[in-house]
Design a protein around this motif. Sequence first.
Motif, short mmCIF file in Angstrom:
data_model
loop_
_atom_site.label_atom_id
_atom_site.label_comp_id
_atom_site.label_asym_id
_atom_site.label_seq_id
_atom_site.Cartn_x
_atom_site.Cartn_y
_atom_site.Cartn_z
N MET A 1 0.85 -1.19 0.00
CA MET A 1 0.00 0.00 0.00
C MET A 1 0.88 1.25 0.00
SD MET A 1 -3.12 0.78 2.55
CE MET A 1 -3.25 2.41 3.20
N SER A 2 0.54 2.18 -0.82
CA SER A 2 1.34 3.39 -1.00
C SER A 2 1.09 4.39 0.15
CB SER A 2 0.97 4.04 -2.32
OG SER A 2 1.73 5.19 -2.56
N THR A 3 2.13 5.08 0.51
CA THR A 3 2.07 6.11 1.54
C THR A 3 1.13 7.24 1.10
OG1 THR A 3 4.35 5.62 2.10
CG2 THR A 3 3.48 7.71 2.90
N LYS A 4 0.40 7.80 2.04
CA LYS A 4 -0.49 8.94 1.75
C LYS A 4 0.34 10.22 1.69
CE LYS A 4 -4.35 6.62 1.90
NZ LYS A 4 -4.91 6.20 0.65
N ILE A 5 -0.08 11.13 0.85
CA ILE A 5 0.61 12.40 0.64
C ILE A 5 0.74 13.19 1.93
CG2 ILE A 5 0.30 14.67 -0.44
CD1 ILE A 5 1.55 12.45 -2.23
N GLU A 6 -0.28 13.12 2.82
CA GLU A 6 -0.24 13.91 4.06
C GLU A 6 0.99 13.61 4.90
OE1 GLU A 6 -3.80 13.10 6.28
OE2 GLU A 6 -3.48 10.95 6.17
N LYS A 7 1.60 12.44 4.72
CA LYS A 7 2.79 12.08 5.48
C LYS A 7 4.07 12.58 4.82
CE LYS A 7 0.69 8.16 7.62
NZ LYS A 7 0.81 6.87 8.19
N LEU A 8 3.97 13.02 3.57
CA LEU A 8 5.15 13.44 2.82
C LEU A 8 5.17 14.93 2.47
CD1 LEU A 8 5.09 10.50 0.23
CD2 LEU A 8 6.54 10.67 2.27
N MET A 9 4.01 15.57 2.49
CA MET A 9 3.89 16.95 2.00
C MET A 9 4.49 17.96 2.97
SD MET A 9 -0.15 17.71 2.57
CE MET A 9 -0.81 18.02 4.20
N SER A 10 4.89 19.09 2.41
CA SER A 10 5.33 20.24 3.21
C SER A 10 4.09 21.04 3.57
CB SER A 10 6.27 21.13 2.41
OG SER A 10 7.41 20.41 2.03
N THR A 11 3.96 21.40 4.83
CA THR A 11 2.79 22.18 5.25
C THR A 11 3.13 23.64 5.51
OG1 THR A 11 3.15 21.49 7.53
CG2 THR A 11 1.60 20.18 6.22
N ASN A 12 4.39 23.96 5.60
CA ASN A 12 4.84 25.33 5.84
C ASN A 12 5.08 25.99 4.49
OD1 ASN A 12 5.69 27.63 7.09
ND2 ASN A 12 7.72 26.84 7.61
N CYS A 13 4.00 26.35 3.80
CA CYS A 13 4.08 26.84 2.42
C CYS A 13 4.23 28.35 2.35
CB CYS A 13 2.83 26.44 1.66
SG CYS A 13 2.50 24.70 1.67
N ASP B 1 10.17 14.87 -2.86
CA ASP B 1 9.59 14.25 -1.67
C ASP B 1 9.22 12.80 -1.96
OD1 ASP B 1 9.71 16.74 -0.34
OD2 ASP B 1 7.71 17.27 -1.04
N LEU B 2 8.72 12.55 -3.17
CA LEU B 2 8.36 11.19 -3.57
C LEU B 2 9.61 10.35 -3.81
CD1 LEU B 2 5.46 11.98 -6.05
CD2 LEU B 2 5.29 11.40 -3.62
N ALA B 3 10.65 10.96 -4.35
CA ALA B 3 11.89 10.23 -4.60
C ALA B 3 12.52 9.77 -3.30
CB ALA B 3 12.86 11.11 -5.38
N VAL B 4 12.48 10.60 -2.27
CA VAL B 4 13.02 10.22 -0.96
C VAL B 4 12.25 9.04 -0.41
CG1 VAL B 4 13.25 10.98 1.44
CG2 VAL B 4 13.97 12.48 -0.41
N ARG B 5 10.92 9.07 -0.54
CA ARG B 5 10.10 7.96 -0.06
C ARG B 5 10.48 6.68 -0.79
NH1 ARG B 5 6.01 4.94 -2.13
NH2 ARG B 5 6.16 6.19 -3.99
N ASP B 6 10.63 6.77 -2.11
CA ASP B 6 10.98 5.58 -2.89
C ASP B 6 12.36 5.06 -2.52
OD1 ASP B 6 8.56 5.57 -4.19
OD2 ASP B 6 9.29 6.63 -5.96
#
Length: 145
Positions: free
Chosen positions: A1-13, A117-122
């Motif tokens: 199962m793939s990680t949800k974006i909320e765990k990878l996204m930057s929130t301090n935009c 951010d996705l590359a780091v997860r992969d």
Amino acid sequence: MSTKIEKLMSTNCVTATLQDNVYELAVKMKQHDIGFIPIVEGKRLIGVVTDRDLVVRGYAEKHQGSEAVETVMTPAPVTITPDTSADDAAELMAEHQIRRLAVVQDEELVGVIAIGDLAVRDKFANEAEAALSAISEQDHSNQLH
């Protein structure tokens, strides 16, 4: 199962509004070392501007730094929600040939996800898989002796 974006996204935009101009966007990008700025009205996402937008739609078209954000902004950008999977986000980026996505919930900006951010997860997923494979091989060889 793939990680949800909320765990990878930057929130301090870093964001801008329609009251900002092209020069102010360029300064924000330089100050924060970023190439993507969501344009908001309150918290509602109304568009995005990339460093490429500034060049192609702004300076290459001989627009002045005092030009309105709307001149270079991409209105109604491609977005995702926090519960989108990382795999789906990567597919969307590939399909639209973009490197960053605004993350919205109920039309409000809640974060930004970049291809890096996705590359780091992969990378971590691949390392974990390799480590697990090595551990499994080691356990299997120990059982044979």
